[in-house]
Design a protein around this motif. Structure first.
Motif, mmCIF file in Angstrom:
data_model
loop_
_atom_site.group_PDB
_atom_site.id
_atom_site.type_symbol
_atom_site.label_atom_id
_atom_site.label_comp_id
_atom_site.label_asym_id
_atom_site.label_seq_id
_atom_site.Cartn_x
_atom_site.Cartn_y
_atom_site.Cartn_z
ATOM 1 N N VAL A 1 19.811 46.670 11.129
ATOM 2 C CA VAL A 1 21.426 47.007 10.866
ATOM 3 C C VAL A 1 21.985 47.945 12.048
ATOM 4 C CG1 VAL A 1 22.668 47.793 9.042
ATOM 5 C CG2 VAL A 1 21.093 46.354 8.396
ATOM 6 N N ARG A 2 21.159 49.132 12.048
ATOM 7 C CA ARG A 2 21.571 49.970 13.251
ATOM 8 C C ARG A 2 22.012 49.496 14.355
ATOM 9 N NH1 ARG A 2 17.842 55.181 13.548
ATOM 10 N NH2 ARG A 2 19.813 56.045 14.565
ATOM 11 N N THR A 3 20.865 48.495 14.923
ATOM 12 C CA THR A 3 21.152 47.966 16.032
ATOM 13 C C THR A 3 22.322 47.222 16.357
ATOM 14 O OG1 THR A 3 18.791 47.794 16.368
ATOM 15 C CG2 THR A 3 20.052 46.407 17.951
ATOM 16 N N VAL A 4 22.658 46.438 15.105
ATOM 17 C CA VAL A 4 23.983 45.584 15.245
ATOM 18 C C VAL A 4 25.113 46.176 15.208
ATOM 19 C CG1 VAL A 4 25.256 44.174 13.511
ATOM 20 C CG2 VAL A 4 22.557 43.384 14.052
ATOM 21 N N LEU A 5 25.172 47.568 14.405
ATOM 22 C CA LEU A 5 26.161 48.327 14.397
ATOM 23 C C LEU A 5 26.420 48.950 15.927
ATOM 24 C CD1 LEU A 5 25.541 50.151 10.991
ATOM 25 C CD2 LEU A 5 27.328 48.264 11.604
ATOM 26 N N LYS A 6 25.262 49.575 16.681
ATOM 27 C CA LYS A 6 25.452 50.287 17.865
ATOM 28 C C LYS A 6 26.031 49.105 18.845
ATOM 29 C CE LYS A 6 21.858 53.805 17.438
ATOM 30 N NZ LYS A 6 20.569 54.012 17.906
ATOM 31 N N VAL A 7 25.502 47.717 18.717
ATOM 32 C CA VAL A 7 25.994 46.995 19.504
ATOM 33 C C VAL A 7 27.462 46.515 19.421
ATOM 34 C CG1 VAL A 7 25.692 44.494 20.154
ATOM 35 C CG2 VAL A 7 23.721 45.667 20.221
ATOM 36 N N MET A 8 27.984 46.830 18.368
ATOM 37 C CA MET A 8 29.222 46.365 18.001
ATOM 38 C C MET A 8 30.205 47.430 18.469
ATOM 39 S SD MET A 8 31.081 45.742 14.145
ATOM 40 C CE MET A 8 29.849 44.625 13.691
ATOM 41 N N ALA A 9 29.735 48.660 18.195
ATOM 42 C CA ALA A 9 30.255 49.842 18.610
ATOM 43 C C ALA A 9 30.485 49.881 20.427
ATOM 44 C CB ALA A 9 29.608 51.140 18.280
ATOM 45 N N LYS A 10 29.510 49.520 20.867
ATOM 46 C CA LYS A 10 29.579 49.441 22.414
ATOM 47 C C LYS A 10 30.570 48.519 22.918
ATOM 48 C CE LYS A 10 28.233 49.855 26.755
ATOM 49 N NZ LYS A 10 29.037 51.100 27.512
ATOM 50 N N ARG A 11 30.503 47.080 22.117
ATOM 51 C CA ARG A 11 31.476 46.183 22.451
ATOM 52 C C ARG A 11 32.972 46.889 22.337
ATOM 53 N NH1 ARG A 11 28.822 40.678 20.086
ATOM 54 N NH2 ARG A 11 27.019 40.292 21.719
ATOM 55 N N LEU A 12 33.191 47.384 21.296
ATOM 56 C CA LEU A 12 34.560 47.769 21.083
ATOM 57 C C LEU A 12 34.944 48.840 21.913
ATOM 58 C CD1 LEU A 12 34.135 47.946 17.478
ATOM 59 C CD2 LEU A 12 35.902 46.579 18.482
ATOM 60 N N ASP A 13 34.103 49.772 22.608
ATOM 61 C CA ASP A 13 34.424 50.737 23.354
ATOM 62 C C ASP A 13 34.587 50.261 24.672
ATOM 63 O OD1 ASP A 13 34.358 53.788 23.849
ATOM 64 O OD2 ASP A 13 32.809 53.189 25.321
ATOM 65 N N ASP A 14 33.549 49.162 25.112
ATOM 66 C CA ASP A 14 33.850 48.498 26.364
ATOM 67 C C ASP A 14 35.199 47.855 26.447
ATOM 68 O OD1 ASP A 14 31.640 49.443 27.304
ATOM 69 O OD2 ASP A 14 30.365 47.446 27.081
ATOM 70 N N GLN A 15 35.636 47.298 25.415
ATOM 71 C CA GLN A 15 36.867 46.422 25.277
ATOM 72 C C GLN A 15 37.993 47.526 25.528
ATOM 73 O OE1 GLN A 15 37.316 43.110 25.561
ATOM 74 N NE2 GLN A 15 39.510 43.343 25.331
ATOM 75 N N ALA A 16 37.969 48.632 25.249
ATOM 76 C CA ALA A 16 38.811 49.716 25.453
ATOM 77 C C ALA A 16 39.132 50.069 26.968
ATOM 78 C CB ALA A 16 38.732 50.785 24.697
ATOM 79 N N TRP A 17 38.146 50.262 27.569
ATOM 80 C CA TRP A 17 37.640 50.327 28.823
ATOM 81 C C TRP A 17 38.267 49.114 29.781
ATOM 82 C CZ3 TRP A 17 38.344 54.964 29.874
ATOM 83 C CH2 TRP A 17 37.374 56.065 29.158
ATOM 84 N N HIS A 18 38.202 47.906 29.399
ATOM 85 C CA HIS A 18 38.523 46.789 29.985
ATOM 86 C C HIS A 18 40.261 46.606 30.060
ATOM 87 C CE1 HIS A 18 34.618 44.218 28.903
ATOM 88 N NE2 HIS A 18 34.398 45.269 29.570
ATOM 89 N N VAL A 19 40.791 47.081 28.694
ATOM 90 C CA VAL A 19 42.012 46.893 28.632
ATOM 91 C C VAL A 19 42.852 47.767 29.675
ATOM 92 C CG1 VAL A 19 43.969 47.264 27.036
ATOM 93 C CG2 VAL A 19 42.044 45.982 26.188
#
Length: 354
Positions: free
Chosen positions: A76-94
């Protein structure tokens, strides 16, 4: 919003532990049992029996769930960390797309090889024998001796030396006397204050992206181009540099193409490095552990999916801090070697064997 949500998810993931979840589970079960005991006092006897059975069931299931928590917290922690990283990366993409018009994304080494194999561009050559400008291949002893002879020049590492060709006199110590200007082609993932440059005469002689990539043997996965920065050597200044022909560069194994090289490259280290994006650390998707960079620090590259579907993690530039550097400004060559439409057509009509 992406950053805010990603940050909060990451904080939850960092706090998540078997002990904490077991404590919360016990707390909520105790609250439920307390409520059931209050209800038990005011209901008929037949209902009290069912409530007693339910309370016993809660106790039994809570112990089983507490044991299961030990097994499932880490995934569960791994899933949450991967999700958080994807959201943070998307912010930098935009943010990057808003400030760098025409840039699509970096391209991976594998993705680049797929497209080159499928439709070889003008800037590659077929490798049927020795490359046009083979690398210098100077051993460590010779590198150290050269630095000892020129103590004021930039420090050399073997990988830097290998970017020079042994032809046309090879790499040599030189000085750029001011007033003069040096140029460096970049994309959003390159430092403006990098170490590889070209003279003003070399830059002005280049007519397009194809010539730049071919003459200076710049692989697509290193630099998607699109912008240029200018370094000013002021009047009266002498800038110690290494200069010589750029070596040919082999492309990824699985292709039989290479970049020719031969243009005169200049190597020096500007006084201050660029400020780079401090993105959320990359995460191992199996263990949830923070990945490390080549220096052993948290790998803060931003992950993209390139136009071939491959993962392409890169650092992103925030701003150039070196006062002698102007730019970046657009080259007018475009910001990518292949458009999305071209890449899709190549992948459909000539699928790579890689």
């Amino acid at each position: 919003m992406y950053k805010f949500v990603g940050k909060n998810i990451r904080e939850v993931a960092d706090k998540l532990s078997p002990a904490m979840l077991s404590h919360l589970l016990k707390q909520k079960c105790d609250d439920l049992k307390a409520l059931l005991h209050k209800i038990r006092a005011i209901v008929p006897s037949t209902t009290r029996e069912r409530i007693d059975d339910f309370i016993n069931l809660i106790d039994a299931k809570r112990h089983a769930m507490s044991s299961a928590i030990q097994e499932f917290v880490q995934p569960v922690r791994t899933v949450l960390k991967v999700m958080a990283k994807r959201l943070d990366d998307q912010a930098w993409h935009v943010q990057t797309y808003q400030t760098n018009r025409g840039w699509i994304a970096p391209i991976s080494e594998v993705g680049s090889a797929k497209l080159i194999n499928g439709s070889p561009p003008k800037w590659v050559k077929k490798q049927s024998g020795p490359m046009t400008h083979p690398p210098l291949n100077m051993d460590d002893h010779a590198v150290k001796s050269l630095m000892k002879e020129h103590p004021k020049h930039p420090a050399l590492q073997k990988w830097i030396v290998d970017t020079f060709s042994k032809h046309k006199g090879g790499m040599r110590a030189g000085e750029i006397k001011g007033p003069a200007k040096l140029y460096r082609v970049v994309d959003p993932s390159n430092e403006g204050a990098g170490i590889f440059w070209m003279t003003e005469a070399e830059y002005k002689a280049i007519k397009n992206r194809d010539e730049w990539r071919s003459r200076f043997a710049v692989k697509p996965e290193w630099n998607q181009n699109g912008w240029v920065v200018e370094y000013e050597v002021k009047a009266g200044e002498n800038l110690p540099v290494w200069r010589g022909p750029a070596a040919s560069q082999e492309l990824k194994e699985g292709t039989d193409y290479y970049l020719e090289g031969g243009g005169e490259q200049i190597v020096f280290f500007p006084g201050s490095r660029d400020e780079m994006v401090q993105a959320m650390p990359r995460v191992d998707r199996k263990t949830g552990q923070t990945l490390k960079d080549r220096d052993g620090n948290a790998d803060r590259r931003v992950e993209y999916t390139d136009m071939t579907g491959e993962t392409a993690p890169v650092k992103l530039r925030v701003r150039i801090t070196e006062p002698n550097i102007k730019g970046p400004v657009e080259t007018g060559w475009g910001a990518t070697d292949f458009t999305l439409q071209e890449a899709q057509r190549i992948l459909l009509t000539a699928p790579s064997a890689l």
